[in-house]
Scaffold this active site. Sequence first.
Site: not given
Ligand code: RFL
Ligand code: PHB
Length: 391
Positions: A75, A203, A294, A298, A386
Amino acid sequence: MTHERTQVAIVGAGPAGLTLGQLLYRAGIDAVVLEDRSRDYVEARIRAGVLEQGTVDLLERAGVTERLQREGIVHHGIYLQFDGERHHIPLSELTGGRSIVIYGQTEVVKDLIAARLDAGLPLRFEVSNVAVHGFEGGEPFVTYEHDGGERRLDCDVIAGCDGFHGVCRPVIERVLRTYSREYPFGWLGILADVAPSSDELVYNHHARGFALLSLRSPTRSRLYIQCRPDEDIADWPDERIWEELHARTALDGWSLEEGPVLEKGVTGMRSFVAEPMQHGRLFLAGDAAHIVPPTGAKGLNLAMHDVRVLADALIEWYDNGRAGLLDSYSADCLRRVWRAEHFSWWMTSMLHRAPGGDEFDEKLQLSQLRYVTTSTPAATSLAENYVGLEE
Ligand code: RFL
Ligand code: PHB
């Protein structure tokens, strides 16, 4: 107790832990990855969808972009909608040609798991009672249970990649300074089996609350609406979600297509940073050390940046015996972390309806939105944050 030895013990098989494992493997450094959930659970978790170019480059270095190159959608812009108008922010034009790639975190994780298992590298799912020890001295080790037996994993370094609710940050709580902000709202997100109604992310600022139109593929939409942080998903049958999405995204001459809802959930929003990201031989990376709301897309990208810095520091240490990069790991990561914290907080504040807020707040938001969509310098500032700032 079964004993084993590796160079780097990685706690957590999210994007951070798995990517670190692949980067180290490619540099000839051994690692064992421990994950407390099942493979099915980890591969089904729906989260981020926006990858910065730097994240794609790192995955390339990790050797896991075959499917991403095929299925990822590039994009070049996003839309900001407010006051019944949709405004385009031409990200690439404003940033010297940089862009973002739409490819689900779920898919990134599947690709990383497949690569690790195909290479025959140790990745243990469904471990329990993980505990980290000895990292204040020179002989760290991790204890855990697996397949009904107690295990001990000796190592040189422990990488705490276990997310916000993991065990690695709490054990060093007393040496950490933490900074946080809770937001009085959350996001209700759905994945729908319908082609995206917009060619780029939208957004939406709206008096009823924020809404986001995103996607996962040419046939899958990902949509979010601002809700209460403790919202009960049971109160939101699909019809009510669509109704709210229509109300918040309505635009003359455009309509939102509906489709079967495949998944839905509520997520709270917070900002959080723990400093420093290292204590002795224990290094925190990704959500274990910091959280962003979110709205700036980032979180995943920051996690990837951390493990790039950590992998380079470990490679330097093992190959040349120099600890300089390991010593500066925390400071090197935190510069980018705080920039992303600010950007995510700023996007969140500009776009969400503050419960308890008044018309003054709304007027300020609308003025800011008008400014970033009419001033090239203001739009450029949003765009460069961004797409991800260069080092
Ligand atoms: P994770 O993905 O939480 O992985 C951590 C892993 O550790 C495991 N764990 C354990 N394992 C062993 N022993 C234990 N005691 C443990 N405790 C936990 C967990 O089961 C898991 O598998 O962290 P990591 O790797 O640092 O990754 C970070 C990302 O997951 C997170 O920052 C993003 O998902 C945030 N986020 C977004 N980030 C973006 O860059 N772009 C986006 O568009 C974006 N959209 C989002 C998001 C997060 C969202 N939620 C659900 C909070 C949208 C949403 C809705
Ligand atoms: C997503 O597609 O899950 C998404 C995209 C942009 C954001 C957060 C989540 O800022």
